[in-house]
Design a protein around this motif. Structure first.
Motif, PDB file in Angstrom:
ATOM      1  N   THR A 160       0.827  -1.209   0.000  1.00 33.06           N
ATOM      2  CA  THR A 160       0.000   0.000   0.000  1.00 33.06           C
ATOM      3  C   THR A 160       0.856   1.253   0.000  1.00 33.06           C
ATOM      4  OG1 THR A 160      -1.683  -1.219   1.250  1.00 33.06           O
ATOM      5  CG2 THR A 160      -1.893   1.174   1.166  1.00 33.06           C
ATOM      6  N   GLN A 161       1.901   1.239   0.809  1.00 37.15           N
ATOM      7  CA  GLN A 161       2.788   2.404   0.849  1.00 37.15           C
ATOM      8  C   GLN A 161       3.448   2.627  -0.504  1.00 37.15           C
ATOM      9  OE1 GLN A 161       5.242   1.145   4.160  1.00 37.15           O
ATOM     10  NE2 GLN A 161       4.338   2.686   5.516  1.00 37.15           N
ATOM     11  N   TYR A 162       3.943   1.549  -1.105  1.00 33.66           N
ATOM     12  CA  TYR A 162       4.565   1.683  -2.420  1.00 33.66           C
ATOM     13  C   TYR A 162       3.563   2.199  -3.450  1.00 33.66           C
ATOM     14  CZ  TYR A 162       5.613   0.370  -7.163  1.00 33.66           C
ATOM     15  OH  TYR A 162       5.747   0.392  -8.517  1.00 33.66           O
ATOM     16  N   SER A 163       2.360   1.625  -3.454  1.00 32.15           N
ATOM     17  CA  SER A 163       1.344   2.049  -4.418  1.00 32.15           C
ATOM     18  C   SER A 163       1.081   3.534  -4.304  1.00 32.15           C
ATOM     19  CB  SER A 163       0.050   1.271  -4.177  1.00 32.15           C
ATOM     20  OG  SER A 163       0.287  -0.121  -4.258  1.00 32.15           O
ATOM     21  N   CYS A 164       1.054   3.990  -3.064  1.00 32.73           N
ATOM     22  CA  CYS A 164       0.815   5.411  -2.817  1.00 32.73           C
ATOM     23  C   CYS A 164       1.955   6.259  -3.382  1.00 32.73           C
ATOM     24  CB  CYS A 164       0.664   5.616  -1.317  1.00 32.73           C
ATOM     25  SG  CYS A 164       0.315   7.291  -0.826  1.00 32.73           S
ATOM     26  N   LEU A 165       3.184   5.858  -3.122  1.00 33.72           N
ATOM     27  CA  LEU A 165       4.336   6.605  -3.627  1.00 33.72           C
ATOM     28  C   LEU A 165       4.350   6.606  -5.154  1.00 33.72           C
ATOM     29  CD1 LEU A 165       7.253   5.439  -1.266  1.00 33.72           C
ATOM     30  CD2 LEU A 165       5.980   7.588  -1.193  1.00 33.72           C
ATOM     31  N   GLU A 166       4.098   5.453  -5.746  1.00 31.30           N
ATOM     32  CA  GLU A 166       4.134   5.336  -7.207  1.00 31.30           C
ATOM     33  C   GLU A 166       3.082   6.235  -7.848  1.00 31.30           C
ATOM     34  OE1 GLU A 166       5.715   4.591 -10.457  1.00 31.30           O
ATOM     35  OE2 GLU A 166       6.342   3.024  -9.055  1.00 31.30           O
ATOM     36  N   LEU A 167       1.890   6.196  -7.297  1.00 29.02           N
ATOM     37  CA  LEU A 167       0.820   7.035  -7.832  1.00 29.02           C
ATOM     38  C   LEU A 167       1.181   8.512  -7.682  1.00 29.02           C
ATOM     39  CD1 LEU A 167      -1.959   6.946  -9.100  1.00 29.02           C
ATOM     40  CD2 LEU A 167      -2.963   6.831  -6.826  1.00 29.02           C
ATOM     41  N   LEU A 168       1.751   8.837  -6.551  1.00 32.62           N
ATOM     42  CA  LEU A 168       2.119  10.228  -6.304  1.00 32.62           C
ATOM     43  C   LEU A 168       3.266  10.667  -7.211  1.00 32.62           C
ATOM     44  CD1 LEU A 168       1.057  12.390  -4.551  1.00 32.62           C
ATOM     45  CD2 LEU A 168       2.527  11.596  -2.694  1.00 32.62           C
ATOM     46  N   GLY A 169       4.152   9.737  -7.516  1.00 40.38           N
ATOM     47  CA  GLY A 169       5.261  10.066  -8.400  1.00 40.38           C
ATOM     48  C   GLY A 169       4.795  10.364  -9.812  1.00 40.38           C
ATOM     49  N   GLN A 170       3.752   9.661 -10.236  1.00 39.45           N
ATOM     50  CA  GLN A 170       3.281   9.832 -11.604  1.00 39.45           C
ATOM     51  C   GLN A 170       2.196  10.900 -11.723  1.00 39.45           C
ATOM     52  OE1 GLN A 170       2.643   6.249 -13.843  1.00 39.45           O
ATOM     53  NE2 GLN A 170       4.098   5.081 -12.608  1.00 39.45           N
ATOM     54  N   ARG A 171       1.517  11.183 -10.605  1.00 41.31           N
ATOM     55  CA  ARG A 171       0.473  12.212 -10.617  1.00 41.31           C
ATOM     56  C   ARG A 171       0.720  13.152  -9.437  1.00 41.31           C
ATOM     57  NH1 ARG A 171      -0.522   8.897 -14.185  1.00 41.31           N
ATOM     58  NH2 ARG A 171      -2.451   7.731 -14.583  1.00 41.31           N
ATOM     59  N   PRO A 172       1.749  14.002  -9.534  1.00 43.89           N
ATOM     60  CA  PRO A 172       2.111  14.863  -8.402  1.00 43.89           C
ATOM     61  C   PRO A 172       0.967  15.805  -8.036  1.00 43.89           C
ATOM     62  CG  PRO A 172       3.821  14.877 -10.097  1.00 43.89           C
ATOM     63  CD  PRO A 172       2.613  14.220 -10.696  1.00 43.89           C
ATOM     64  N   GLY A 173       0.841  16.052  -6.754  1.00 44.31           N
ATOM     65  CA  GLY A 173      -0.146  17.007  -6.300  1.00 44.31           C
ATOM     66  C   GLY A 173      -1.519  16.427  -6.028  1.00 44.31           C
ATOM     67  N   LEU A 174      -1.641  15.115  -6.115  1.00 45.69           N
ATOM     68  CA  LEU A 174      -2.939  14.500  -5.835  1.00 45.69           C
ATOM     69  C   LEU A 174      -3.333  14.721  -4.370  1.00 45.69           C
ATOM     70  CD1 LEU A 174      -3.241  13.311  -8.566  1.00 45.69           C
ATOM     71  CD2 LEU A 174      -3.340  11.021  -7.588  1.00 45.69           C
ATOM     72  N   SER A 175      -4.628  14.816  -4.115  1.00 48.58           N
ATOM     73  CA  SER A 175      -5.128  14.927  -2.743  1.00 48.58           C
ATOM     74  C   SER A 175      -5.208  13.534  -2.117  1.00 48.58           C
ATOM     75  CB  SER A 175      -6.504  15.568  -2.734  1.00 48.58           C
ATOM     76  OG  SER A 175      -7.446  14.680  -3.274  1.00 48.58           O
ATOM     77  N   ALA A 176      -5.400  13.516  -0.817  1.00 49.05           N
ATOM     78  CA  ALA A 176      -5.474  12.231  -0.113  1.00 49.05           C
ATOM     79  C   ALA A 176      -6.641  11.390  -0.613  1.00 49.05           C
ATOM     80  CB  ALA A 176      -5.596  12.464   1.385  1.00 49.05           C
ATOM     81  N   ALA A 177      -7.758  12.016  -0.876  1.00 47.72           N
ATOM     82  CA  ALA A 177      -8.926  11.275  -1.341  1.00 47.72           C
ATOM     83  C   ALA A 177      -8.693  10.690  -2.732  1.00 47.72           C
ATOM     84  CB  ALA A 177     -10.155  12.186  -1.357  1.00 47.72           C
ATOM     85  N   GLU A 178      -8.021  11.451  -3.592  1.00 45.19           N
ATOM     86  CA  GLU A 178      -7.731  10.942  -4.930  1.00 45.19           C
ATOM     87  C   GLU A 178      -6.733   9.783  -4.855  1.00 45.19           C
ATOM     88  OE1 GLU A 178      -8.208  14.940  -7.672  1.00 45.19           O
ATOM     89  OE2 GLU A 178      -6.507  14.835  -6.314  1.00 45.19           O
ATOM     90  N   LEU A 179      -5.756   9.922  -3.985  1.00 45.72           N
ATOM     91  CA  LEU A 179      -4.803   8.827  -3.782  1.00 45.72           C
ATOM     92  C   LEU A 179      -5.528   7.571  -3.307  1.00 45.72           C
ATOM     93  CD1 LEU A 179      -1.792  10.622  -2.054  1.00 45.72           C
ATOM     94  CD2 LEU A 179      -1.722   9.370  -4.204  1.00 45.72           C
ATOM     95  N   ALA A 180      -6.446   7.766  -2.373  1.00 40.58           N
ATOM     96  CA  ALA A 180      -7.172   6.623  -1.825  1.00 40.58           C
ATOM     97  C   ALA A 180      -7.907   5.868  -2.934  1.00 40.58           C
ATOM     98  CB  ALA A 180      -8.160   7.096  -0.765  1.00 40.58           C
ATOM     99  N   ARG A 181      -8.582   6.608  -3.806  1.00 41.13           N
ATOM    100  CA  ARG A 181      -9.299   5.936  -4.900  1.00 41.13           C
ATOM    101  C   ARG A 181      -8.327   5.211  -5.824  1.00 41.13           C
ATOM    102  NH1 ARG A 181     -12.733  10.497  -4.428  1.00 41.13           N
ATOM    103  NH2 ARG A 181     -11.375  11.731  -5.764  1.00 41.13           N
ATOM    104  N   GLY A 182      -7.186   5.826  -6.090  1.00 46.36           N
ATOM    105  CA  GLY A 182      -6.220   5.203  -6.988  1.00 46.36           C
ATOM    106  C   GLY A 182      -5.578   3.956  -6.423  1.00 46.36           C
ATOM    107  N   VAL A 183      -5.512   3.881  -5.111  1.00 50.55           N
ATOM    108  CA  VAL A 183      -4.853   2.740  -4.472  1.00 50.55           C
ATOM    109  C   VAL A 183      -5.882   1.728  -3.980  1.00 50.55           C
ATOM    110  CG1 VAL A 183      -3.278   2.126  -2.591  1.00 50.55           C
ATOM    111  CG2 VAL A 183      -2.885   4.200  -3.865  1.00 50.55           C
ATOM    112  N   PHE A 184      -7.172   2.049  -4.153  1.00 57.79           N
ATOM    113  CA  PHE A 184      -8.256   1.137  -3.766  1.00 57.79           C
ATOM    114  C   PHE A 184      -8.346   0.932  -2.265  1.00 57.79           C
ATOM    115  CE2 PHE A 184      -6.432  -0.296  -7.866  1.00 57.79           C
ATOM    116  CZ  PHE A 184      -7.454   0.101  -8.697  1.00 57.79           C
ATOM    117  N   VAL A 185      -8.189   2.010  -1.518  1.00 59.75           N
ATOM    118  CA  VAL A 185      -8.487   1.951  -0.079  1.00 59.75           C
ATOM    119  C   VAL A 185      -9.392   3.142   0.249  1.00 59.75           C
ATOM    120  CG1 VAL A 185      -6.325   0.802   0.543  1.00 59.75           C
ATOM    121  CG2 VAL A 185      -6.449   3.297   0.557  1.00 59.75           C
TER     122      VAL A 185
END
Lengths: 147, 147
Positions: free
Chosen positions: A39-64
DNA sequence: TGCGCCATGTCAGGAGTCTGACATAGGCTG
DNA sequence: CAGCCTATGTCAGACTCCTGACATGGCGCA
């Protein structure tokens, strides 16, 4: 004919769960030396590719859920891997990786790329693309509507 | 070239997680009217097709630990859906479905078959078989060894 | 402008699963 | 036969993630 409704040996759903489980286990093993969970890695990877995402957007992208993402972000922030703007509630707060976070993400990405290439060994690029498209079609078909 | 190690839009691993998540959500929705969780259904289905399995074998088939399977079986047993032979520890105890369990499993299987057919809509039998084989190949490739 | 609606961030509580540990049964090997 | 190893069932504890709830900010519409 007593045709079985669901047959484990030919069920795509069962195979899908099997594959997802095996992939998750392989990812855990690959990330363990870096002290990162999947989960931590998924979060970092998503953030690396989509900088500036909000916590809620990250949550949807990581499926939590947002609530789970909150504690994940807290942990990563405590390790100095990302930074969040502090502001009043009710507002989308952009999140960015720190240099340390970018560095760790690079190493993690290489490890995960190794896992994915092992999973897809002996497959042509076309076969890989086809598999990915098949899976995406499953998602859209399932999300269409649930009668 | 700054080729990205992992690209979300072309990553099979990400698509796999997406598909597994969507499938699980659809299964939960389909099983909710029967008051069954996905794990409980998986356990019943496996037991229906492989009668007499021990708790440890069920756990492996459903991808949970023996300890988790224990509480799952306890719940199903309390609802009168399956029966376990009681015997001293350290010995594999076969488990069987009761008539009520077989009946409920039948209804659950039909619901899940509907989910799977919706997931695979507009696919030929050959395409479905190919997708299943692709997923199985991923599993064997991942389980081979982790360097 | 004011109201309703939705999305976000956050806090608290609970359900599900996992890790760790122990006792026992079965099988293999010397 | 004795000893070791593995597998199974079980108990206890901790962790993760989810559901439920609340306050706040942004947005559309009358």
């Amino acid at each position: 004919m007593a045709q079985r409704e669901v047959d484990l040996d030919s069920s795509v759903g069962y195979a899908l769960k099997q594959a997802a489980t095996a992939l998750r286990a392989a990812m855990e093993a690959a990330l363990e030396p870096l002290s990162l969970t999947v989960t931590q890695y998924s979060c970092l990877e998503l953030l690396g590719q989509r900088p500036g995402l909000s916590a809620a957007e990250l949550a949807r992208g990581v499926f939590v859920t947002r609530q789970s993402m909150q504690s994940v972000l807290q942990g990563l922030q405590d390790r100095g891997l990302l930074s969040r703007s502090t502001a009043p509630q009710g507002r989308a707060l952009p999140t960015q990786l720190t240099p340390a976070g970018t560095d760790l993400l690079g190493r993690a990405s290489r490890a995960i790329a190794g896992v994915e290439s092992r999973m897809l060994q002996d497959r042509s690029a076309a076969e890989v693309a086809r598999l990915r498209a098949d899976l995406a079609a499953c998602v859209t078909a399932l999300e269409g509507r649930q009668p």
